[in-house]
Scaffold this active site. Structure first.
Site, mmCIF file in Angstrom:
data_model
loop_
_atom_site.group_PDB
_atom_site.id
_atom_site.type_symbol
_atom_site.label_atom_id
_atom_site.label_comp_id
_atom_site.label_asym_id
_atom_site.label_seq_id
_atom_site.Cartn_x
_atom_site.Cartn_y
_atom_site.Cartn_z
ATOM 1 N N LYS A 1 0.830 -1.206 0.000
ATOM 2 C CA LYS A 1 0.000 0.000 0.000
ATOM 3 C C LYS A 1 0.867 1.260 0.000
ATOM 4 C CE LYS A 1 -3.703 -0.424 2.477
ATOM 5 N NZ LYS A 1 -4.305 -0.649 3.816
ATOM 6 N N ARG A 28 -2.950 3.351 8.517
ATOM 7 C CA ARG A 28 -3.287 2.210 7.654
ATOM 8 C C ARG A 28 -2.172 1.178 7.658
ATOM 9 N NH1 ARG A 28 -4.658 4.858 1.942
ATOM 10 N NH2 ARG A 28 -5.852 2.933 1.734
ATOM 11 N N GLY A 58 -8.346 -6.869 3.937
ATOM 12 C CA GLY A 58 -9.257 -6.980 5.070
ATOM 13 C C GLY A 58 -8.676 -7.716 6.268
ATOM 14 N N MET A 73 -6.051 -6.729 8.135
ATOM 15 C CA MET A 73 -5.505 -5.881 9.179
ATOM 16 C C MET A 73 -6.393 -4.651 9.323
ATOM 17 S SD MET A 73 -2.094 -7.237 9.401
ATOM 18 C CE MET A 73 -0.924 -6.021 9.027
ATOM 19 N N ARG A 127 -3.745 -1.385 -6.412
ATOM 20 C CA ARG A 127 -2.962 -2.636 -6.342
ATOM 21 C C ARG A 127 -3.399 -3.524 -7.498
ATOM 22 N NH1 ARG A 127 -6.088 -4.282 -1.018
ATOM 23 N NH2 ARG A 127 -8.088 -4.776 -1.927
ATOM 24 N N HIS A 159 -16.903 -7.957 1.542
ATOM 25 C CA HIS A 159 -15.917 -8.865 2.125
ATOM 26 C C HIS A 159 -16.141 -10.295 1.629
ATOM 27 C CE1 HIS A 159 -14.345 -11.529 5.340
ATOM 28 N NE2 HIS A 159 -13.330 -10.690 5.280
ATOM 29 N N ARG A 216 -0.324 -46.640 -8.280
ATOM 30 C CA ARG A 216 -0.171 -47.351 -6.999
ATOM 31 C C ARG A 216 -0.940 -48.647 -7.138
ATOM 32 N NH1 ARG A 216 -2.258 -42.336 -5.994
ATOM 33 N NH2 ARG A 216 -0.965 -40.826 -4.879
ATOM 34 N N ARG A 246 4.188 -48.696 -10.040
ATOM 35 C CA ARG A 246 4.865 -48.915 -8.764
ATOM 36 C C ARG A 246 4.415 -50.251 -8.199
ATOM 37 N NH1 ARG A 246 4.288 -46.016 -3.686
ATOM 38 N NH2 ARG A 246 2.124 -46.660 -3.741
ATOM 39 N N GLU A 272 12.559 -42.812 -1.513
ATOM 40 C CA GLU A 272 11.653 -42.314 -0.468
ATOM 41 C C GLU A 272 12.139 -42.626 0.929
ATOM 42 O OE1 GLU A 272 7.799 -44.118 -0.890
ATOM 43 O OE2 GLU A 272 8.651 -45.947 -1.703
ATOM 44 N N SER A 307 12.249 -41.989 -8.921
ATOM 45 C CA SER A 307 11.104 -41.129 -8.640
ATOM 46 C C SER A 307 11.096 -40.854 -7.144
ATOM 47 C CB SER A 307 9.804 -41.803 -9.068
ATOM 48 O OG SER A 307 8.721 -40.982 -8.697
ATOM 49 N N GLY A 339 9.691 -40.196 -3.815
ATOM 50 C CA GLY A 339 8.393 -40.323 -3.139
ATOM 51 C C GLY A 339 8.403 -39.368 -1.964
ATOM 52 N N THR A 340 7.980 -38.143 -2.204
ATOM 53 C CA THR A 340 8.208 -37.105 -1.187
ATOM 54 C C THR A 340 7.287 -37.240 0.025
ATOM 55 O OG1 THR A 340 6.831 -35.620 -2.478
ATOM 56 C CG2 THR A 340 9.211 -35.424 -2.744
ATOM 57 N N ASP A 385 6.613 -40.173 1.729
ATOM 58 C CA ASP A 385 7.363 -40.997 2.670
ATOM 59 C C ASP A 385 8.697 -40.349 3.024
ATOM 60 O OD1 ASP A 385 6.157 -43.387 3.676
ATOM 61 O OD2 ASP A 385 5.951 -44.034 1.597
ATOM 62 N N CYS A 399 6.884 -38.101 -7.321
ATOM 63 C CA CYS A 399 5.460 -38.384 -7.216
ATOM 64 C C CYS A 399 5.165 -38.193 -5.751
ATOM 65 C CB CYS A 399 5.155 -39.791 -7.679
ATOM 66 S SG CYS A 399 6.102 -41.041 -6.827
ATOM 67 N N TYR A 425 10.555 -34.559 -14.367
ATOM 68 C CA TYR A 425 9.101 -34.372 -14.351
ATOM 69 C C TYR A 425 8.576 -34.315 -12.926
ATOM 70 C CZ TYR A 425 8.682 -39.345 -13.243
ATOM 71 O OH TYR A 425 8.784 -40.560 -12.629
HETATM 72 P P1 ADP Z 1 -7.669 -2.092 3.763
HETATM 73 O O1 ADP Z 1 -6.262 -2.542 3.642
HETATM 74 O O2 ADP Z 1 -8.482 -2.923 4.677
HETATM 75 O O3 ADP Z 1 -8.297 -1.846 2.435
HETATM 76 P P2 ADP Z 1 -7.207 0.748 3.981
HETATM 77 O O4 ADP Z 1 -6.023 1.222 4.713
HETATM 78 O O5 ADP Z 1 -7.115 0.732 2.509
HETATM 79 O O6 ADP Z 1 -7.619 -0.681 4.540
HETATM 80 O O7 ADP Z 1 -8.398 1.645 4.438
HETATM 81 C C1 ADP Z 1 -9.718 1.310 4.196
HETATM 82 C C2 ADP Z 1 -10.470 2.477 3.662
HETATM 83 O O8 ADP Z 1 -10.387 3.581 4.533
HETATM 84 C C3 ADP Z 1 -9.970 3.003 2.350
HETATM 85 O O9 ADP Z 1 -10.466 2.278 1.279
HETATM 86 C C4 ADP Z 1 -10.532 4.402 2.353
HETATM 87 O O10 ADP Z 1 -11.860 4.374 1.921
HETATM 88 C C5 ADP Z 1 -10.472 4.778 3.803
HETATM 89 N N1 ADP Z 1 -9.309 5.621 4.052
HETATM 90 C C6 ADP Z 1 -8.076 5.250 4.409
HETATM 91 N N2 ADP Z 1 -7.260 6.325 4.511
HETATM 92 C C7 ADP Z 1 -8.014 7.398 4.207
HETATM 93 C C8 ADP Z 1 -7.762 8.779 4.120
HETATM 94 N N3 ADP Z 1 -6.570 9.295 4.362
HETATM 95 N N4 ADP Z 1 -8.790 9.590 3.762
HETATM 96 C C9 ADP Z 1 -10.000 9.066 3.515
HETATM 97 N N5 ADP Z 1 -10.308 7.794 3.575
HETATM 98 C C10 ADP Z 1 -9.336 6.939 3.924
HETATM 99 MG MG MG Z 2 5.827 -44.456 -0.343
HETATM 100 MG MG MG Z 3 -7.717 -0.654 1.105
#
Ligand code: ADP
Ligand code: MG
Ligand code: MG
Length: 879
Positions: free
Chosen positions: A23, A93, A102, A104, A337, A455, A561, A617, A746, A765, A767-768, A770, A832, A852
């Site tokens: 990010k 962030r 989602g 963190m 991203r 989500h 087998r 085998r 193996e 071959s 045999g990972t 065993d 294998c 292979y």
């Molecule tokens: P995640 O990794 O879960 O997508 P983000 O850090 O991207 O979390 O934040 C989630 C949302 O929060 C972003 O999509 C945006 O809508 C909002 N956000 C984050 N930073 C800002 C900011 N500086 N101003 C306005 N909205 C923000």
């Molecule tokens: Mg075996």
């Molecule tokens: Mg985001």
């Protein structure tokens, strides 16, 4: 000057993912491209690592550096942190090297307190907005930093809405929000026993620590484990000036993709909410508008955004997933991203980008995640059955595929039921990151709320699980565990079927048919095949499996087998008679029966492979898997073998082994009873001669493989029996058939004496399964139960039975390959084992110089693609 831990956006760029996280690096890159990004700075992943090294504290010099950069940010924005007259508010962030959507936590509107909010209201002339921002901040901060349960705040919001007789958050007025803020702060105090922190500097540093901590929360750990992300990477923290999508109806926030992430269609695609902030879109609380509607309401913003999106896609040469906010009609880019996508979309986008001249074929092959292919190869509903199926609803097709299962209403039940061997469909209002484990193991997910970027939708697509979202007609009664839909009542445990490609939900259990492969799939896999240097074979013993594998592109069978060819009831009896025979005569009688079965089966497998090589085998039955247990079966066997039941039970008892995995199996069986190897040799050679008679152009040479060799003497002894029997059959038939005798590598000892074995063996071959079991001394049958403790305690990050342990088991393989090729350059060597279909392991085998890999039929396409990606990226050894 000490080490630098903090970077302004203008000091970074897109190549600094390791340091700034994905990010932070991309925000820096967009800043460099002159795009409208709110200013900010990123605290590096190294600071996160230091935080853990320093016993979960932030070192004074890092603390100072953060505040030094905060002053810089104040200077750049002309706002001041904690100043009611013109306050700087920031978001805090998280961002790891690999995107963990989602996983963190993010905190918005940081820097508010009772005084600042008043000034902020004055400054913006919008008191409602100021208090809406404040209550959001308290909510997020309490959740993320102080771990006050989210529900507490949701409850207060719901109560206030009820009291006012309104449905939407946006319908609450300033007075409501002020009340809510007070109640929120009281909840905080009840839980923490102290006031909500008013000093923005404390808020900031606590938030940074919380992001560092969130790197180690259970859902992040789970995500890392399922995606092979090392825990040593750490997360960066980005601190960024806030912009506001909740300033009124000329503001909003949303997410967009440069191409459709479900189908790959080249069409600007996304969703946004008017007068909203942050995660409102993703949480699926209100139903969002499409990006096309933005074109109608704010044409200039749309135009600008569209241009930026195109530019980003060209710049990164890949489909982009972007987050944006509009504040009073002004566009801000908050994230970009490379977008997650379905397998079908990945293939289409990769092929289209080549066609558009934007990327090379090599890059296209690298763009598709091999693991993702799985979802393509899975079933669809039988179109015939669909005609009479009871349709319950048509909702958003959020992640493709067909699934049926028993309804459950929460992730814990899903986990429980799946443990009991059931297949489940998870039905929820909406999902959140806590549900991830339950989502992972469900056949499919249905949600009442949320759009294509909710989500549930995002996670399901990532996991290749089918998902139907926004099924708004559904009424869930969570307490009584049933839902109502289209006049039907469906209880927990009832079956439903769902199609994530059409968005349809059906009553009951529908039959499925195999997937068929798209033109894009064929094109891209064709490119992959042209780049890869390893061959791909399959492990298969039935003609059906062999045909399936051939259809998926297997270039041979790396492992038949033979003991698995006796799983049918009538056949296993012959096998048991053989195992239980106490004299030559009874054994020969059983072997004669087996001989007929084997020859027939081998012919079918050879036919299915249309002349491609097949490695047979020799019998390797761990005794405990094959001894009879049921009374009835024992009686029938006794009859057949002319023994009393009592006597047979004694024999069974005498054959029980304390440690069957290291017991009388593999080549040890053939050392005791060479007639078994003789019978199998005759069956294979006769079958090959017969098939070659029918297909004179198929020039295949059967490969006979001796399992579980640890000593050269074992191999020599068994090989002699095989060669004698094979030559006799061949000369008797007047055939010119060529065959090869090789060995399975193996046991650890076999890899250590690979130079000696190479002199005797025509091929190896590995045999990972065993080999992993015996190198670690970890029982394949028992390890799963205690390995969880190893993951929890971070002793193991990955299951060594799923992903090859390159550092240990891998060294044995590397050494064996090197030593063997010194004796016999060009010696054919494969693997294998389960690892043959695991992309990371396939990469390792490529680098080792193996000829292979062989894997289960459904993983053949994955292995083909993974081998191509390895070939594009890495050179080989020992070839
Ligand atoms: P995640 O990794 O879960 O997508 P983000 O850090 O991207 O979390 O934040 C989630 C949302 O929060 C972003 O999509 C945006 O809508 C909002 N956000 C984050 N930073 C800002 C900011 N500086 N101003 C306005 N909205 C923000
Ligand atoms: Mg075996
Ligand atoms: Mg985001």
């Amino acid at each position: 000057m000490g080490k630098k831990y903090v970077y302004l956006f203008s000091e970074g760029n897109g190549s600094m993912r390791e340091l700034l996280g994905g990010k932070g690096a991309n925000l820096a890159e967009m800043t460099g491209l002159g795009m409208p990004v709110p200013q900010g700075f990123t605290v590096s992943t190294e600071a996160c690592t230091r935080y853990y090294e320093d016993g979960k504290t932030i070192a004074p010099e890092i603390n100072d550096e953060i505040f030094e950069y905060l002053s810089k940010l104040e200077g750049m924005t002309g706002k001041k942190f904690g100043d009611p007259k013109n306050p700087l508010l920031v978001s805090v962030r998280s961002g790891a090297r690999a995107s963990m959507p989602g996983m963190m936590d993010t905190i918005l509107n940081l820097g508010l307190n009772d005084e600042v909010v008043v000034g902020f209201a004055k400054l913006t002339g919008n008191e409602r907005f100021a208090f809406d921002s404040y209550r959001r901040f308290i909510q997020m901060y309490s959740d993320v930093v102080s771990e006050v349960p989210k529900e507490e705040f949701e409850k207060i919001l719901d109560e206030q809405k009820k009291a006012r007789g309104v449905v939407m958050d946006t319908e609450l007025d300033t007075e409501d929000l002020k009340l809510i803020v007070e109640r929120f702060k009281r909840v905080y105090k009840t839980y923490l026993g102290k006031e909500f922190p008013t000093d923005p500097k404390i808020q900031l540093i606590e938030a940074v620590k919380a992001v560092f901590r969130s790197w180690d929360n259970p859902r992040a750990i789970y995500y890392r484990r399922t995606n092979g992300i090392p825990s040593s990477w750490g997360t960066a923290v980005t601190v960024q000036m806030m912009v506001f999508g909740n300033m009124g109806n000329d503001s909003g926030t949303g997410v967009a993709f440069t191409r459709n992430p479900a189908t790959g269609e080249k069409k600007f695609y996304g969703e946004f909410l008017v007068n909203a902030q942050g995660e409102d879109v993703v949480a699926g609380i209100r139903t969002p508008k499409t990006i096309a509607e933005l074109k109608d309401t704010m044409p200039e913003v749309y135009e600008q955004f569209w241009k930026i999106a195109q530019r980003l896609e060209d710049h990164y040469a890949d489909m982009q997933d972007m987050e944006f906010t509009i504040e009073h009609g002004k566009l801000y880019m908050l994230q970009t991203r490379n977008g997650k996508r379905t397998a079908a979309a990945a293939l289409k986008i990769a092929c289209d980008l080549v066609q558009e001249g934007k990327i090379t074929k090599e890059k296209a092959v690298l763009l598709v995640d091999p693991k993702n292919l799985d979802s393509l190869l899975h079933n669809q509903f039988d179109p015939e059955a669909l005609k009479t199926a009871e349709l319950l609803a048509t909702a958003l097709p959020a992640s493709p595929g067909a699934a049926c299962g028993q309804v459950v209403f929460d992730a814990e039940s899903a986990a429980q039921w799946v443990k009991e061997g059931k297949k489940v469909v998870l039905v929820r209002h909406e999902t959140s990151p806590e549900d991830i484990e339950g989502m992972h193991i469900s056949e499919g997910i249905v949600t009442v709320r949320g759009g294509m970027t909710s989500h549930a939708a995002v996670v399901a697509r990532g996991l290749g699980i089918c998902c139907v979202a926004s099924c708004s007609g559904m009424v869930i009664h969570e307490d009584q565990k049933f839902f109502e839909l289209s006049g039907h009542i469906v209880h927990e445990g009832d079956y439903i079927s769902m199609d994530g490609s059409t968005g349809k939900v059906y009553l009951g259990k529908l039959p499925t048919v195999s997937a068929n492969m798209s033109a894009d799939y064929i094109t891209l896999m064709g490119w992959a095949d042209s780049f890869r240097q390893m061959q791909i074979r399959a492990n298969a013993e039935t003609p059906e499996d062999a045909a399936q594998a051939y259809h998926f592109g297997a270039e041979g069978i790396g492992l038949v087998r033979t003991e698995h060819m006796f799983f049918e009831k009538s056949k296993i009896r012959a096998m048991r008679e053989m195992i239980l025979a106490r004299d030559e005569e009874t054994r020969q009688k059983a072997l004669d029966k087996m001989h007929v079965y084997q020859r027939e089966d081998f012919e079918k497998v050879f036919e299915a492979m249309e002349g491609e090589p097949v490695t047979v085998r020799y019998l390797d039955p761990p005794l405990h898997e094959f001894l009879p247990k049921e009374e009835e079966e024992i009686e029938a066997l006794a009859n057949e073998m002319g023994m009393t039941v009592v006597r047979l039970k004694k024999v069974i008892e005498s054959l029980k082994e304390v440690n069957p995995m290291m017991g009388h199996r593999g080549c040890r069986l053939a050392v005791s009873y060479p007639e078994i190897a003789v019978m199998q040799t005759q069956a294979v050679i006769e079958a090959a001669i017969n098939v070659r008679k029918r297909h004179p152009s198929w020039n295949f040479e059967p490969e006979l493989m001796v399992p579980l060799v640890a000593d050269l003497g074992e191999l020599k002894f068994v090989k002699a029996a095989i060669v004698r029997a094979a030559d006799e059959v061949i000369s008797h038939a007047n055939s010119d058939l060529v065959y090869h005798v090789g060995t399975m590598m193996e046991t650890p000892r076999s890899t250590l004496i690979a130079d000696q074995i190479a002199k005797e063996a025509d091929f190896f071959s590995f045999g990972t399964n065993d080999l992993t079991q015996m190198t670690f001394g970890l029982s394949r049958d028992d390890a799963a139960s205690f390995l969880n403790a190893y993951y929890d305690r971070k002793i193991f990050e990955l299951d060594p039975f799923a992903t090859l342990d390159a550092g240990g088991v891998g060294q044995l393989i590397q050494k064996a390959v090197r030593d063997a090729r010194e004796i016999k350059p060009g010696l054919k060597m494969g693997i294998c084992g389960e690892h043959g279909g695991d992309p990371a392991s396939v990469e390792f085998f490529h680098r080792c110089g193996l000829t292979y890999v062989s894997c289960s039929p459904y993983r053949v396409p994955i292995a083909r693609l993974a081998a191509a990606q390895a070939a594009i990226q890495y050179p080989r050894e020992n070839v």
